[in-house]
Scaffold this active site. Structure first.
Site, short mmCIF file in Angstrom:
data_model
loop_
_atom_site.label_atom_id
_atom_site.label_comp_id
_atom_site.label_asym_id
_atom_site.label_seq_id
_atom_site.Cartn_x
_atom_site.Cartn_y
_atom_site.Cartn_z
N ASN A 1 61.37 42.37 86.22
CA ASN A 1 59.92 41.91 85.76
C ASN A 1 60.21 42.42 83.46
O ASN A 1 58.88 42.20 83.39
CB ASN A 1 58.53 41.89 86.09
CG ASN A 1 58.72 41.14 87.55
OD1 ASN A 1 58.73 40.55 87.84
ND2 ASN A 1 58.22 42.48 88.27
N HIS B 1 59.21 45.12 82.46
CA HIS B 1 58.27 46.65 82.22
C HIS B 1 59.58 47.60 82.50
O HIS B 1 60.52 47.74 83.97
CB HIS B 1 57.25 46.78 82.44
CG HIS B 1 57.04 46.03 83.86
ND1 HIS B 1 56.63 45.79 84.80
CD2 HIS B 1 57.37 47.36 84.82
CE1 HIS B 1 56.39 45.43 86.05
NE2 HIS B 1 57.01 46.75 86.00
N CYS C 1 55.03 49.84 80.09
CA CYS C 1 55.43 49.99 78.32
C CYS C 1 56.80 49.57 78.69
O CYS C 1 57.21 49.42 79.75
CB CYS C 1 55.76 51.53 78.48
SG CYS C 1 56.43 52.60 79.37
#
Length: 411
Positions: free
Chosen positions: A314, A316, A351
């Site tokens: 995904n 991340h 992040c």
């Protein structure tokens, strides 16, 4: 008929000419045959027939015609007539063929034998685990590898968390709900939705060691209007002793906008049949997590950046990676003399691969100078971006290991 065909492939049947012996009638007259002088091509002996061979030896028949040819003119087929004895197969080839047949049959049987023998249990012979307890609980075993242990020969907290994450994904896959995303259902994929964890609570009673086998159970329940709770229970595979308990809360996020989303009714219809009506495996730790800054933190580690391998599908950072970053600022002496026994994390934002982070830790419950002497220790943690935006808040509790050593860990 099948048996006859199989047998004939290894035991060739003799030709019809050998079924009945050749006969020479008594009316045959050889009186008109006159041997040619200096002829060495053929010798004829009256009243003889072609001599058969048994096991490579000539067997003469009395009262028969024997036609002798030079060895150079005798073909291999004529030199060794086909008999039962000299047509026996090479036994090593026969055994190899039988072994091949049995191995192929065993493989087919194993592939067909994966089906469940009871309606309340679905087995997965490929090692991804199985669904138990009326199809609501997923169970999977793990063997602790040499690269999953730390300096104290026990599994690390990252290893435990990786096992939890793996069982969660395999639960979705085995239940037939895995779409094209990372743990997303087919309806979630259509709507560009993914799961993100907002809170994780873990209590470790005992860490497994190298070679141990652990059994991990996981199940899901409803959490509020737009959340899902996932619990885990980790046991020793041999004794059944409880090693770890963990509970988490998950919500949905739009993969394109990166904003939280409500659970659509189509998705709710997919997942609610798998919800277990039970209390959390852990009582929720309602204590507020403290926000740290440069003044309240005892230890600060800066310049932490994700690697490409830290990202999941995904795009991340993997949830387990955050735990490693949080412990980057923990005092080394404390980690050498104490073990992590509980952890509570609140995930506030994600992040990406270009993020630069800081890890902050504050120690409470004892004097910093005596951390290496053991005892109960509590730590507050904060993982933040370089601009100050919070990524994860956390609290960890530590207890003494069996053997303690004094370390100088003055900051």
């Amino acid at each position: 008929m099948v048996a006859t065909s199989a047998t004939s492939s290894f035991f060739p049947l003799p030709s019809s000419s050998l079924d009945k012996p050749n006969k020479v009638t008594s009316s045959t007259n050889f009186s008109g045959l006159t041997p040619t002088p200096n002829s060495n091509r053929m010798k004829v002996k009256p009243n003889a027939q072609a001599p058969p061979k048994i096991n490579g030896k000539r067997v003469g028949l009395p009262g028969s015609v024997e036609i002798l040819k030079p060895d150079s003119e005798i073909s291999p087929q004529q030199h060794a007539p086909r008999t039962f004895i000299n047509q026996l197969p090479d036994w090593s080839m026969l055994l190899a063929a039988i072994t091949t047949v049995f191995l192929a049959a065993e493989k087919q049987w194993m592939m067909l034998d994966w089906k469940p023998r009871r309606s309340d249990m679905i087995m997965d012979t490929f090692g991804l685990g199985r669904i138990v307890q009326d199809g609501l609980v997923f169970r999977q075993n793990f063997s602790i590898r040499s690269y999953e242990i730390g300096a104290d020969r026990s599994a690390s907290i990252e290893t435990v968390m990786n096992h939890l994450q793996e069982t969660a994904l395999n639960h979705v896959k085995t239940a037939g709900l895995l779409g094209d995303g990372f743990g997303s259902t087919p309806e979630m994929v259509k709507k560009n939705l993914i799961w993100v964890v907002t809170r994780m609570q873990v209590v470790v009673d005992k860490y497994p060691t190298w070679g141990d086998v652990v059994e991990v159970d996981t199940w899901v329940s409803k959490s509020g209007k737009n959340g899902m709770r996932r619990d885990w229970l980790v046991r020793d595979g041999n004794t059944g002793q409880i090693l770890t308990r963990a509970s988490s809360v998950w919500v949905m996020m739009n993969k394109l906008t990166r904003r939280l989303s409500k659970i659509p009714e189509e998705v709710r219809g997919e997942i609610e049949p798998y919800f277990v009506d039970s209390d959390p495996v852990l009582a929720e730790d309602s204590r507020k997590l403290t926000k740290l800054d440069d003044k309240t933190a005892d230890y600060v580690r800066s310049g932490l950046t994700p690697r490409w391998s830290d990202l999941d599908v995904n795009q991340h950072v993997n949830n387990v990676k955050y735990i490693g970053w949080i412990l980057e600022s923990a005092p080394v002496g404390m980690m050498e003399s104490q073990k992590l026994k509980s952890m509570t994390l609140e995930y506030r934002r994600e992040c990406g691969r270009d993020s630069v982070l800081q890890s902050l830790t504050a120690v409470s419950g004892c004097d910093i100078g005596s951390l290496g002497r053991g005892g109960e220790v509590e730590c507050q943690h904060l993982l933040r971006l370089q601009d100050g935006a919070e990524v994860v808040r956390g609290r960890t509790e530590w207890s003494s290991k069996t053997s303690t050593t004094t370390w100088d860990i003055t900051p």
